[in-house]
Design an enzyme around this catalytic site. Structure first.
Site, PDB file in Angstrom:
ATOM      1  N   LYS A  62       1.082  -1.168   0.218  1.00  0.00           N
ATOM      2  CA  LYS A  62       0.029   0.095  -0.053  1.00  0.00           C
ATOM      3  C   LYS A  62       0.780   1.098   0.095  1.00  0.00           C
ATOM      4  CE  LYS A  62      -3.801  -2.179  -0.161  1.00  0.00           C
ATOM      5  NZ  LYS A  62      -4.701  -2.142  -1.868  1.00  0.00           N
TER       6      LYS A  62
HETATM    7  N1  PMP Z   1      -3.238  -8.502   1.417  1.00  0.00           N
HETATM    8  C1  PMP Z   1      -3.977  -7.328   2.127  1.00  0.00           C
HETATM    9  C2  PMP Z   1      -2.983  -7.478   3.202  1.00  0.00           C
HETATM   10  C3  PMP Z   1      -4.071  -5.756   1.802  1.00  0.00           C
HETATM   11  O1  PMP Z   1      -3.947  -5.437   3.065  1.00  0.00           O
HETATM   12  C4  PMP Z   1      -4.453  -5.497   0.912  1.00  0.00           C
HETATM   13  C5  PMP Z   1      -5.343  -4.459   0.375  1.00  0.00           C
HETATM   14  N2  PMP Z   1      -6.610  -4.796   0.794  1.00  0.00           N
HETATM   15  C6  PMP Z   1      -4.501  -6.685   0.020  1.00  0.00           C
HETATM   16  C7  PMP Z   1      -3.826  -7.891   0.132  1.00  0.00           C
HETATM   17  C8  PMP Z   1      -5.079  -6.849  -1.673  1.00  0.00           C
HETATM   18  O2  PMP Z   1      -4.285  -5.976  -2.571  1.00  0.00           O
HETATM   19  P1  PMP Z   1      -5.303  -5.558  -3.269  1.00  0.00           P
HETATM   20  O3  PMP Z   1      -6.982  -4.010  -2.802  1.00  0.00           O
HETATM   21  O4  PMP Z   1      -4.508  -4.103  -3.970  1.00  0.00           O
HETATM   22  O5  PMP Z   1      -6.141  -5.661  -4.524  1.00  0.00           O
END
Ligand code: PMP
Length: 344
Positions: free
Chosen positions: A48
């Site tokens: 993130k």
């Molecule tokens: N794994 C974790 C621990 C996350 O915080 C997130 C984000 N929500 C994701 C996977 C998935 O990533 P994305 O939001 O880019 O699909």
């Protein structure tokens, strides 16, 4: 003198360019080669960081933000931490609206990073004026010189990964990647990375990982939003009870669903086998790979890249707590004693 000192300007210079690490030990019974893109190497310990930096810098380029302005988001998770971190260095106020379901630890971590945290009731609908969505929207409308990151519905989330994660993986695999496996929450990671990789080689197979209790897989297959698919589950950060516009379903070939229990054990296995202390969804991604291997997805020529989104330290009271694992009944079907703890 200054030129001789090898120092980064600040922590933001360390975002991205995360390592690709072979996980041959854990994958030793599977055909092909397996590599993890370990996003915990970002300074905020998750993928993130990339979107926080990219979205904020895009707002700066467009002249929307000037020092002292405000960044708003609605999460107590990884994105909140990354937004707070980028805000500190760039001199913005950071407001995070979270629900009262967020743990005290998480709220205190965000406060420690200088964010102003609004704790909103969890048991109200999204359109209730007290919900964390409504509070964030209202604060954004009322605060001049503010942006609302809104990661589930922001195309810049996809673009951040299209411009960074995708090119990094292409270069790190020397264009030899055959499969990308990534958990889908907002969908930004998988969509942006897949879009870049498929532009280089349309044959790269992209497989999303979804949770039981989430609508994404069914929506991908039927284009129907089926509320029967929605029920509570424990994995945090992946799967969803709505359809995020930050997911480009067209660049994803298929979804695999994984259970809370198998994903938790898989994360613990990664820590113990590869020495990589990763989060719950990294376990989910590995579990998906195991299921895909069983279905015959891979051959000896496969070069499989798996995204490991964050660090294990955020899950000490969950998957890395034997007590929590027992409470969930996750040790019930395990024959050997999983714990290595020795008490005197
Ligand atoms: N794994 C974790 C621990 C996350 O915080 C997130 C984000 N929500 C994701 C996977 C998935 O990533 P994305 O939001 O880019 O699909």
């Amino acid at each position: 003198m200054k030129e001789e000192i090898k120092a980064y300007n600040n922590i933001l210079d360390l975002i991205g360019n995360t390592p690709l690490i072979s996980i041959a030990k854990i994958a030793n019974t599977l055909p092909g080669n397996y590599f993890a893109k370990v996003e915990a190497f970002n300074p905020g310990h998750s993928s993130k960081d990339r979107i926080a930096l990219y979205i904020i810098e895009e707002a700066e380029r467009l002249g929307i933000l000037k020092p002292g302005d405000t960044i708003i988001e609605t999460t107590s998770g990884n994105t909140g931490f990354s937004v707070a971190m980028v805000s500190i260095i760039k001199g913005y106020d950071c407001i995070l609206a979270v629900t009262s379901k967020s743990s005290k630890d998480k709220i205190e971590m965000l406060s420690a990073m200088g964010a102003k945290v609004y704790v909103c009731p969890a048991n109200v609908s999204a359109d209730d004026e007290r919900s964390y969505y409504s509070v964030a929207k209202r604060l954004h409308e009322e605060t001049k010189g503010s942006i609302y990151i809104n990661q589930y519905f922001n195309q810049l989330n996809i673009e951040a990964h299209y411009r960074t994660t995708g090119p990094e993986i292409w270069e790190q695999t020397n264009g030899k990647i055959t499969h990308l496996i990534a958990c889908s929450g907002t969908g930004g990671t998988i969509s942006g990375t897949a879009k870049f990789l498929k532009e280089q080689n349309p044959n790269v197979k992209v497989i999303g990982v979804d949770a039981y209790g989430s609508v994404l897989k069914k929506y991908h297959e039927t284009k129907e939003f089926d509320t029967n698919e929605i029920y509570p589950y424990r994995i945090e950060g992946m799967g969803k009870n709505l359809i995020p516009t930050a997911t480009d379903f067209d660049v994803i070939d298929k979804f695999v669903k994984v259970t809370d229990e198998e994903s938790a054990h898989a994360a613990r296995e990664i820590a113990r086998t590869e020495g990589l202390f990763v989060g719950y969804t990294s376990g989910a991604a590995l579990q998906a790979v195991k299921q895909l291997a069983e279905e015959g997805e891979f051959t000896s020529n496969s070069n499989v890249v798996i995204i490991f989104p964050d660090h294990g330290s955020r899950y000490m009271s969950k998957i890395y707590s034997d007590e929590w694992m027992s409470e969930q009944g996750f040790f019930d079907s395990v024959n050997v004693e999983d714990s290595q703890k020795i008490e005197f």
